[in-house]
Motif scaffolding. Structure first.
Motif, PDB file in Angstrom:
ATOM      1  N   VAL A  97       0.843  -1.312  -0.099  1.00 52.81           N
ATOM      2  CA  VAL A  97       0.104  -0.058   0.055  1.00 52.81           C
ATOM      3  C   VAL A  97       0.881   1.289  -0.075  1.00 52.81           C
ATOM      4  N   SER A  98       0.618   2.270  -0.736  1.00 50.96           N
ATOM      5  CA  SER A  98       1.257   3.188  -0.752  1.00 50.96           C
ATOM      6  C   SER A  98       0.318   4.458  -0.779  1.00 50.96           C
ATOM      7  N   PHE A  99       0.524   5.630   0.323  1.00 51.81           N
ATOM      8  CA  PHE A  99      -0.148   6.805   0.616  1.00 51.81           C
ATOM      9  C   PHE A  99       0.243   7.934  -0.062  1.00 51.81           C
ATOM     10  N   GLU A 100      -0.607   8.494  -0.904  1.00 49.51           N
ATOM     11  CA  GLU A 100      -0.412   9.805  -1.336  1.00 49.51           C
ATOM     12  C   GLU A 100      -1.258  10.759  -0.667  1.00 49.51           C
ATOM     13  N   VAL A 101      -0.512  11.487   0.225  1.00 53.42           N
ATOM     14  CA  VAL A 101      -1.137  12.593   1.311  1.00 53.42           C
ATOM     15  C   VAL A 101      -0.702  13.894   1.073  1.00 53.42           C
ATOM     16  N   ASP A 102      -1.956  14.630   0.732  1.00 56.51           N
ATOM     17  CA  ASP A 102      -1.786  16.152   0.577  1.00 56.51           C
ATOM     18  C   ASP A 102      -2.128  16.834   1.792  1.00 56.51           C
ATOM     19  N   ALA A 103      -1.277  17.377   2.766  1.00 58.16           N
ATOM     20  CA  ALA A 103      -1.764  17.854   3.955  1.00 58.16           C
ATOM     21  C   ALA A 103      -0.821  19.155   4.323  1.00 58.16           C
ATOM     22  N   ASP A 104      -1.699  20.080   5.143  1.00 52.80           N
ATOM     23  CA  ASP A 104      -0.667  20.963   5.686  1.00 52.80           C
ATOM     24  C   ASP A 104       0.274  20.696   6.438  1.00 52.80           C
ATOM     25  N   ALA A 105       1.064  19.820   6.205  1.00 51.84           N
ATOM     26  CA  ALA A 105       2.262  19.417   7.238  1.00 51.84           C
ATOM     27  C   ALA A 105       3.446  19.008   6.188  1.00 51.84           C
ATOM     28  N   ASP A 106       4.678  18.969   6.851  1.00 54.06           N
ATOM     29  CA  ASP A 106       5.632  18.359   6.069  1.00 54.06           C
ATOM     30  C   ASP A 106       5.691  16.848   6.191  1.00 54.06           C
ATOM     31  N   ALA A 107       6.635  16.507   5.489  1.00 51.52           N
ATOM     32  CA  ALA A 107       6.747  14.871   5.018  1.00 51.52           C
ATOM     33  C   ALA A 107       6.855  14.106   6.313  1.00 51.52           C
ATOM     34  N   ASP A 108       7.880  14.461   7.335  1.00 47.78           N
ATOM     35  CA  ASP A 108       8.089  13.834   8.475  1.00 47.78           C
ATOM     36  C   ASP A 108       6.552  13.666   9.240  1.00 47.78           C
ATOM     37  N   THR A 109       5.699  14.805   9.299  1.00 45.59           N
ATOM     38  CA  THR A 109       4.753  14.642  10.145  1.00 45.59           C
ATOM     39  C   THR A 109       3.513  13.777   9.195  1.00 45.59           C
ATOM     40  N   VAL A 110       3.534  13.802   8.251  1.00 49.91           N
ATOM     41  CA  VAL A 110       2.668  12.943   7.193  1.00 49.91           C
ATOM     42  C   VAL A 110       3.020  11.458   7.470  1.00 49.91           C
ATOM     43  N   SER A 111       4.246  11.146   7.416  1.00 48.56           N
ATOM     44  CA  SER A 111       4.984   9.943   7.746  1.00 48.56           C
ATOM     45  C   SER A 111       4.343   9.225   9.363  1.00 48.56           C
ATOM     46  N   GLY A 112       4.460  10.348  10.053  1.00 51.56           N
ATOM     47  CA  GLY A 112       4.200   9.990  11.374  1.00 51.56           C
ATOM     48  C   GLY A 112       2.745   9.755  11.524  1.00 51.56           C
ATOM     49  N   LEU A 113       1.711  10.223  10.660  1.00 53.22           N
ATOM     50  CA  LEU A 113       0.291  10.064  10.847  1.00 53.22           C
ATOM     51  C   LEU A 113       0.143   8.688  10.212  1.00 53.22           C
TER      52      LEU A 113
END
Length: 189
Positions: A146-162
């Motif tokens: 599974v590969s997540f493509e996330v557009d969020a108001d956060a940096d890459a490390d924060t998104v990876s943490g989510l």
């Protein structure tokens, strides 16, 4: 007349209610015991239909707003009617949707606004196993990606943490990667 606007929920998730439930459950952990149910009926050939309606939780019987039906079948290349997704495709749906729901909840709790989340997911399977051609080939997936493509108001490390926190708390991920006992009972009529 006064119009009161309901505040928008972050990412559509009622974080206050989720955290409140967690606190309430700490006071009585018997309320955390759930039993999820579904009833599957054979239709014809490899086509079956599952109805999901009620469950038990928070100390008693519960029900969804309305029953939900899911049809499963095999594709025409297997001499079937293709009346629904294959059961192994439902597993992919279950994993991706569980992880995505977790990402939305974790992001809302951490104050991260999501603009979009998508997750291409796939699984590798060699049919020699389920067709009984080779006893050394497993019946199920040999790998799921599974590969997540996330557009969020956060940096890459924060998104990876989510995503990492969602994976850590995902019931479906746990079911797939853990050694869950499955009991099968047969009632011949």
């Amino acid at each position: 007349m006064t119009v009161t606007e309901t505040p928008a929920l972050p990412n559509g998730v009622n974080v206050e209610a989720l955290l409140g439930a967690r606190e309430a459950f700490k006071g009585d952990t018997s309320l955390t015991k759930f039993q999820w149910r579904a009833r599957n009926e054979w239709v014809n050939g490899t086509h079956s239909r599952t109805i999901i309606d009620d469950f038990t939780g928070v100390g008693g019987p519960q029900a969804h707003k309305a029953p939900v039906a899911h049809d499963a079948d095999h594709p025409e290349i297997f001499a079937a009617e293709d009346n629904g997704s294959t059961p192994v495709e439902f597993v992919l749906h279950a994993l991706a949707s569980c992880l995505t729901g977790g990402i939305a909840s974790v992001a809302a709790n951490r104050g991260v606004t999501l603009n979009s989340v998508s997750s291409p997911i796939g699984g590798d399977m060699d049919l020699q196993g389920i067709l009984g051609m080779d006893p050394n080939v497993r019946n199920g997936y040999s790998c799921v990606r599974v590969s997540f493509e996330v557009d969020a108001d956060a940096d890459a490390d924060t998104v990876s943490g989510l995503v990492a926190q969602s994976q850590k708390r995902s019931a479906v991920y746990d079911i797939l990667t853990g050694n869950v006992p499955v009991e099968i009972d047969v009632v011949a009529k």
